[in-house]
Design a protein around this motif. Structure first.
Motif, PDB file in Angstrom:
ATOM      1  N   LEU A  46      -4.407 -58.013  30.121  1.00  0.00           N
ATOM      2  CA  LEU A  46      -3.264 -58.795  29.662  1.00  0.00           C
ATOM      3  C   LEU A  46      -2.000 -57.948  29.643  1.00  0.00           C
ATOM      4  O   LEU A  46      -1.974 -56.875  29.042  1.00  0.00           O
ATOM      5  CB  LEU A  46      -3.530 -59.340  28.251  1.00  0.00           C
ATOM      6  N   VAL A  47      -0.978 -58.433  30.304  1.00  0.00           N
ATOM      7  CA  VAL A  47       0.347 -57.803  30.272  1.00  0.00           C
ATOM      8  C   VAL A  47       1.353 -58.920  30.008  1.00  0.00           C
ATOM      9  O   VAL A  47       1.646 -59.722  30.893  1.00  0.00           O
ATOM     10  CB  VAL A  47       0.678 -57.084  31.594  1.00  0.00           C
ATOM     11  N   HIS A  48       1.844 -58.987  28.785  1.00  0.00           N
ATOM     12  CA  HIS A  48       2.746 -60.063  28.411  1.00  0.00           C
ATOM     13  C   HIS A  48       4.153 -59.845  28.959  1.00  0.00           C
ATOM     14  O   HIS A  48       4.597 -58.713  29.158  1.00  0.00           O
ATOM     15  CB  HIS A  48       2.829 -60.184  26.887  1.00  0.00           C
ATOM     16  N   ASN A  49       4.862 -60.946  29.158  1.00  0.00           N
ATOM     17  CA  ASN A  49       6.280 -60.881  29.467  1.00  0.00           C
ATOM     18  C   ASN A  49       7.036 -60.294  28.285  1.00  0.00           C
ATOM     19  O   ASN A  49       6.614 -60.409  27.125  1.00  0.00           O
ATOM     20  CB  ASN A  49       6.833 -62.282  29.746  1.00  0.00           C
ATOM     21  N   GLY A  50       8.163 -59.705  28.571  1.00  0.00           N
ATOM     22  CA  GLY A  50       9.029 -59.212  27.520  1.00  0.00           C
ATOM     23  C   GLY A  50      10.275 -60.065  27.381  1.00  0.00           C
ATOM     24  O   GLY A  50      10.394 -61.135  27.971  1.00  0.00           O
ATOM     25  N   VAL A  51      11.204 -59.577  26.604  1.00  0.00           N
ATOM     26  CA  VAL A  51      12.481 -60.251  26.416  1.00  0.00           C
ATOM     27  C   VAL A  51      13.515 -59.177  26.109  1.00  0.00           C
ATOM     28  O   VAL A  51      13.195 -58.122  25.552  1.00  0.00           O
ATOM     29  CB  VAL A  51      12.406 -61.297  25.281  1.00  0.00           C
ATOM     30  N   GLU A  52      14.743 -59.427  26.501  1.00  0.00           N
ATOM     31  CA  GLU A  52      15.813 -58.480  26.232  1.00  0.00           C
ATOM     32  C   GLU A  52      16.206 -58.519  24.753  1.00  0.00           C
ATOM     33  O   GLU A  52      16.050 -59.535  24.082  1.00  0.00           O
ATOM     34  CB  GLU A  52      17.052 -58.822  27.074  1.00  0.00           C
ATOM     35  N   GLU A  53      16.774 -57.416  24.264  1.00  0.00           N
ATOM     36  CA  GLU A  53      17.438 -57.455  22.966  1.00  0.00           C
ATOM     37  C   GLU A  53      18.595 -58.442  23.081  1.00  0.00           C
ATOM     38  O   GLU A  53      19.429 -58.326  23.979  1.00  0.00           O
ATOM     39  CB  GLU A  53      17.962 -56.071  22.581  1.00  0.00           C
ATOM     40  N   PRO A  54      18.667 -59.426  22.201  1.00  0.00           N
ATOM     41  CA  PRO A  54      19.643 -60.497  22.420  1.00  0.00           C
ATOM     42  C   PRO A  54      21.093 -60.120  22.171  1.00  0.00           C
ATOM     43  O   PRO A  54      21.999 -60.795  22.653  1.00  0.00           O
ATOM     44  CB  PRO A  54      19.200 -61.572  21.424  1.00  0.00           C
ATOM     45  N   GLY A  55      21.364 -59.059  21.430  1.00  0.00           N
ATOM     46  CA  GLY A  55      22.744 -58.727  21.111  1.00  0.00           C
ATOM     47  C   GLY A  55      23.273 -59.599  19.992  1.00  0.00           C
ATOM     48  O   GLY A  55      22.535 -60.401  19.388  1.00  0.00           O
ATOM     49  N   PRO A  56      24.565 -59.512  19.688  1.00  0.00           N
ATOM     50  CA  PRO A  56      25.144 -60.293  18.582  1.00  0.00           C
ATOM     51  C   PRO A  56      24.948 -61.789  18.798  1.00  0.00           C
ATOM     52  O   PRO A  56      25.212 -62.311  19.886  1.00  0.00           O
ATOM     53  CB  PRO A  56      26.625 -59.910  18.615  1.00  0.00           C
TER      54      PRO A  56
END
Length: 405
Positions: free
Chosen positions: A212-222
């Protein structure tokens, strides 16, 4: 209606943590430092610069960039147009000046036949080949003898009949199943979710070969405030299985109850038909900038995701990182990215979808509680973890000889 700023909202009621991976018998990526530098080649249908790129292309881009940052020499061999290494900013968060090479093997469909020759002519040898199997396979083990990993977002069993006539659909389904369970029978399989892993096991893939290798997400910022009036968002490629037509029909039932606007972000072959059937207060934006996407994901009251099939549903976690809960159907993939009742709601039918939509629109307290829990969970899914997990799989594929079955 008062304006709500999500970062100041209280956390959602406590709930049991959602595991990042399903329990045994699925194996975890092996640990230990991988050898570097390595030559790694990805086979994928599209480059992130392709106008039809989506979540799968973003996943490959983030992994390839991460591997290159750790010293690996990475090449993407794909179909359709290939963006040069130094290019204009790419859609869905791509960057100019990527750290890996992109080579086109030909047209969108024809390149599947040309890949073996183009691999030998323009890529040469490699230490690890990664076949991204999104429906139509490359059958890499039949023409490549080195270490190989197969990356699967979701099994396309139910989608073949939506896109092709019955004879072609049967052929495509059988070819995909044979490739996953047959040609790759000695290779490690990377699944992006527990649902995909379960589907692979159902085809006959041994659980001890699935990682299993999950998708990530960017740090959303302000973050920006939630919209003062109801704003509902759907985002993705406009193709049949995303079922935006169903969303438009449900909107006619929901709009008299909630009011507000429905904004649909994305483009694709279904856009003209969907635009023609759209009722009042519906906006189609086409492709938008990352800045605008961030603003919409923050200000939306809900993310609506009526898809028929998903491997994960990357936009769900992108919305979650911005305190926006999702409403979707109880389908594979969304069962992984949405913790039902905690970070969003999953429906088991059209009427339930409309009811969830209305209930969260009318209850700011519950909507914000789900959004706060979604943001807390999204913190556990970052691209850095995705890259570390994939590097471990790559090291295992290089160092481990799997037994014959």
């Amino acid at each position: 209606m008062p304006q709500h700023v999500r970062p100041s909202l209280p956390p959602a009621p406590s709930a049991p943590p959602v595991p990042l991976a399903p329990p045994s018998p699925l194996a975890s990526p092996a640990s230990g430092p991988p050898p570097v530098p390595r030559r790694i080649v990805f086979l994928a249908r599209r480059d992130l610069g392709n106008p039809a790129a989506g979540g799968s292309e973003l996943l490959v881009d983030r992994i390839a960039e991460g591997l290159a940052a750790h010293g690996d020499h990475v090449t993407l061999l794909c179909g359709g147009p290939a963006s040069p290494e130094l290019s204009a900013p790419l859609p869905r968060g791509g960057t100019a000046g990527r750290g890996y090479r992109v080579v086109s093997a030909g047209g969108d469909a024809g390149h599947f036949l040309r890949v073996p020759r183009q691999f030998n002519r323009r890529v040469g040898d490699c230490d690890l080949l990664v076949e991204v199997c999104n429906g139509m396979p490359y059958l890499a083990p039949l023409w490549h003898r080195g270490p190989t990993v197969c990356l699967v977002n979701h099994v396309h069993t139910d989608l073949w009949s939506m896109r092709y006539p019955a004879p072609a659909a049967r052929l495509g389904r059988r070819l995909e199943h044979w490739a996953l369970a047959g040609t790759h029978r000695r290779n490690l399989m990377v699944a992006v979710s527990g649902s995909t892993a379960t589907a692979l096991h159902g085809l006959g893939v041994a659980p001890d070969r699935i990682r299993l290798v999950h998708n990530g997400v960017e740090e959303p910022g302000p973050l920006v405030p939630e919209a003062p009036e109801p704003l509902f968002l759907a985002m993705g490629r406009l193709v049949e299985y995303k079922r935006i037509d169903l969303l438009l029909r449900l909107w006619e039932r929901v709009r008299p109850v909630t009011g507000g606007r429905l904004v649909i972000v994305g483009d694709g072959p279904e856009r003209a038909r969907l635009t023609a059937m759209a009722g009042p207060d519906v906006t189609f934006t086409g492709h938008i900038s990352e800045r605008r996407k961030h603003q919409l994901l923050c200000s939306a009251w809900l993310l609506l995701h009526p898809s028929l099939v998903e491997g994960w549903g990357l936009v769900v976690m992108e919305a979650a990182a911005r305190h926006t809960p999702a409403v979707g159907f109880d389908i594979p993939g969304l069962r992984d990215s949405v913790d039902d009742g905690v970070t969003g709601l999953l429906a088991r039918g059209e009427s339930a979808f409309a009811a969830h939509w209305c209930s969260l629109a009318l209850s700011a307290h519950r909507r914000h509680a789900l959004g706060a829990a979604a943001a807390q969970r999204a913190e556990r899914f970052r691209w850095g973890h995705t890259v570390r997990s994939f590097r471990a799989v790559a090291a295992e594929a290089l160092l481990q000889t799997l037994p014959r079955r």
